[in-house]
Enzyme design. Sequence first.
Site, PDB file in Angstrom:
ATOM      1  CE1 TYR A  33       4.754  31.265  33.691  1.00  0.00           C
ATOM      2  CE2 TYR A  33       2.603  31.916  32.864  1.00  0.00           C
ATOM      3  CZ  TYR A  33       3.380  31.172  33.736  1.00  0.00           C
ATOM      4  OH  TYR A  33       2.790  30.319  34.635  1.00  0.00           O
ATOM      5  NE  ARG A  52       5.081  25.179  28.380  1.00  0.00           N
ATOM      6  CZ  ARG A  52       5.321  24.795  29.639  1.00  0.00           C
ATOM      7  NH1 ARG A  52       4.638  23.780  30.152  1.00  0.00           N
ATOM      8  NH2 ARG A  52       6.231  25.413  30.368  1.00  0.00           N
ATOM      9  NE  ARG A 100      -8.179  48.889  30.225  1.00  0.00           N
ATOM     10  CZ  ARG A 100      -9.370  48.286  30.207  1.00  0.00           C
ATOM     11  NH1 ARG A 100     -10.338  48.783  29.443  1.00  0.00           N
ATOM     12  NH2 ARG A 100      -9.588  47.205  30.939  1.00  0.00           N
ATOM     13  CG  HIS A 102     -12.136  44.844  25.937  1.00  0.00           C
ATOM     14  ND1 HIS A 102     -12.194  46.075  26.541  1.00  0.00           N
ATOM     15  CD2 HIS A 102     -12.376  43.938  26.920  1.00  0.00           C
ATOM     16  CE1 HIS A 102     -12.463  45.934  27.825  1.00  0.00           C
ATOM     17  NE2 HIS A 102     -12.578  44.639  28.088  1.00  0.00           N
ATOM     18  CE  LYS A 147       4.895  28.359  31.878  1.00  0.00           C
ATOM     19  NZ  LYS A 147       4.237  27.650  32.986  1.00  0.00           N
ATOM     20  CD  GLU A 180      -2.841  22.549  35.408  1.00  0.00           C
ATOM     21  OE1 GLU A 180      -1.766  22.121  34.977  1.00  0.00           O
ATOM     22  OE2 GLU A 180      -3.548  23.367  34.777  1.00  0.00           O
ATOM     23  CG  LEU A 205       1.049  24.501  31.134  1.00  0.00           C
ATOM     24  CD1 LEU A 205       0.693  25.260  29.866  1.00  0.00           C
ATOM     25  CD2 LEU A 205       1.892  25.365  32.050  1.00  0.00           C
TER      26      LEU A 205
END
Length: 292
Positions: A33, A52, A100, A102, A147, A180, A205
């Site tokens: 995101y 990014r 579903r 993996h 991110k 952070e 990040l």
Amino acid sequence: MPRTAYVNGRYLSHAKAAVHIEDRGYQFADGVYEVVPVHNGILVDESLHLDRLERSLGELRIAMPMRREALKLISREVMRRNHLSNGFLYLQITRGVAPRDHKFPVAAKPAVVMTVRQMKPASKEKLEAGVSVITVPDIRWARRDIKSVSLLPNCLAKQQAHEAGALEAWMVDGEGQVTEGTSTNAWIITQDNVLVTRNANQDILNGITRVALLERVAEEGVTFEERSFTVEEALSAKEAFITSSTNYVMPVTAIDGKAVGNGHPGLLTMKLREAYVSYIESAGAGRAKTAA
């Protein structure tokens, strides 16, 4: 005013916007995101955010769902439909919908969601008082430079901060070094007026506000060191602050209940905040205005 969201090619009422129950972002946190601040109708540092975004997608081996120009057009339409002038644009891209499993699906199409939110600037009282942070162990995965939407450790730490009456939690690694905040980058200013923040590698990040502020730091001639620092060093610092797309530059006046410096926002911190605000109000922010 009703809010509008963009979900996989459709503009929908925010109340009715939804993704499929087998979206891999929902089931595996398999997605990324971006949060892009909007200031006076301007998408701040849009190109850096998209850079990014592409990097994060590449690290997870998720294809860009469309060209950059298409993402830009959609973002402006979402802003226009929501009459957004100050706030932020939220963009999320997941690997898509698939049964579903993996393993990566063979033919899933990346899913795209965009929303916006109005946001008021930080109050005068908040800036004058500064904010407090607590410290917590950093229990996140080893690729914090991506991110990712996988934010459960961040949420747990943010809740802990909230329950302690603090705005933010600074996460601390196994060696006692601050990495952070849960949604911010951490900075201190030493007693010798040296600005310090952790170097950008896989441990943190690399915030877009962080990147932009470092350019302002160079312009202002501030002595700067890009390195880790301990909680003890932070507690003995002259000043401290956090940066993010929604906080800009926010002074920190207490850590774990102990005052930083004289317990008031520092002069250099506020100088850097003013420099950053001037930057985002100028063409230097690489601004891109939404259509009228």
